[in-house]
Write a protein that holds these residues in place. Structure first.
Motif, mmCIF file in Angstrom:
data_model
loop_
_atom_site.group_PDB
_atom_site.id
_atom_site.type_symbol
_atom_site.label_atom_id
_atom_site.label_comp_id
_atom_site.label_asym_id
_atom_site.label_seq_id
_atom_site.Cartn_x
_atom_site.Cartn_y
_atom_site.Cartn_z
ATOM 1 N N SER A 279 0.838 -1.193 0.000
ATOM 2 C CA SER A 279 0.000 0.000 0.000
ATOM 3 C C SER A 279 0.876 1.247 0.000
ATOM 4 O O SER A 279 1.903 1.287 0.662
ATOM 5 N N SER B 64 -0.242 4.359 0.946
ATOM 6 C CA SER B 64 -1.164 5.312 1.563
ATOM 7 C C SER B 64 -0.552 6.687 1.743
ATOM 8 O O SER B 64 -1.229 7.700 1.571
ATOM 9 N N THR C 277 -0.981 8.177 -1.712
ATOM 10 C CA THR C 277 -2.323 8.260 -2.287
ATOM 11 C C THR C 277 -3.300 9.074 -1.443
ATOM 12 O O THR C 277 -4.187 9.709 -1.999
ATOM 13 N N ALA D 148 -5.614 11.960 -2.965
ATOM 14 C CA ALA D 148 -7.070 11.793 -2.922
ATOM 15 C C ALA D 148 -7.715 13.026 -2.283
ATOM 16 O O ALA D 148 -8.731 13.526 -2.767
ATOM 17 N N ALA E 128 -8.210 8.978 -11.824
ATOM 18 C CA ALA E 128 -8.555 8.057 -10.733
ATOM 19 C C ALA E 128 -7.370 7.175 -10.344
ATOM 20 O O ALA E 128 -7.215 6.825 -9.174
ATOM 21 N N ARG E 129 -6.531 6.803 -11.306
ATOM 22 C CA ARG E 129 -5.353 6.002 -10.978
ATOM 23 C C ARG E 129 -4.403 6.749 -10.050
ATOM 24 O O ARG E 129 -3.759 6.173 -9.204
ATOM 25 N N LYS E 130 -4.314 8.047 -10.242
ATOM 26 C CA LYS E 130 -3.418 8.861 -9.421
ATOM 27 C C LYS E 130 -4.084 9.322 -8.123
ATOM 28 O O LYS E 130 -3.449 9.394 -7.090
ATOM 29 N N GLY F 11 -7.074 8.069 -6.724
ATOM 30 C CA GLY F 11 -7.803 7.051 -5.957
ATOM 31 C C GLY F 11 -9.183 7.518 -5.560
ATOM 32 O O GLY F 11 -9.968 7.978 -6.376
ATOM 33 N N ALA F 12 -9.469 7.412 -4.274
ATOM 34 C CA ALA F 12 -10.803 7.721 -3.757
ATOM 35 C C ALA F 12 -11.175 9.194 -3.896
ATOM 36 O O ALA F 12 -12.346 9.539 -3.740
#
Length: 147
Positions: A19, A21, A24, A28, A81-83, A85-86
């Motif tokens: 991950s 996180s 990302t 996000a 969205a790939r970069k 994420g949520a």
């Protein structure tokens, strides 16, 4: 040939990417916030044109859905969205993307069996569960005399 839970978990950890996180989550947050800033700017702009608050909000929603569908069709939304994420799951734009993606993907199958049918791959469950939840909520209100 079966694996024990420990063996399976070990295999899963080895095959799954770690991950990211720390990378990302800020992205996000920034992208989701930027989408909301664009929405607020649109609402303010429509309001400056003389529209009421409700009318400006409605036109902002329509504009965000349109932008989401167009960017989905051009393949830009998926790249974002790939970069991010949520961050791209801001309700109105994320839902518009989720609705338009299957439709665009299956347009080669024709209008009825491809485009129209696939539009509701995502929206169908949302409509069904939303309807059922609202009925149950209404029943609870009636039963407890709150309605």
């Amino acid at each position: 040939m079966g694996k024990t839970p420990k063996e399976y978990n070990k295999m899963l950890r080895e095959s799954s990417p770690p991950s990211q996180s720390a990378k990302t989550l800020p992205m996000a947050f920034l992208v989701g916030g930027l989408i909301c800033v664009v929405g607020q700017a649109l609402t303010d702009w429509y309001g400056s044109l003389g529209l009421t608050k409700d009318e400006a909000g409605a036109w902002c929603s329509v504009t965000l859905v349109l932008l989401s569908v167009v960017t989905t069709g051009l393949g830009w939304y998926q790249k974002l969205a790939r970069k991010a994420g949520a961050g791209t799951l801001v309700p109105i734009t994320g839902f518009a993307n989720a609705m338009s993606s299957p439709a665009i993907e299956f347009k080669s199958e024709g209008f009825v069996l491809g485009l129209a049918a696939k539009l509701f791959v995502i929206a169908g469950p949302v409509v069904v569960y939303g309807t059922v939840a609202s009925i149950l909520y209404g029943l609870v209100l009636v039963i407890f005399g709150l309605a």
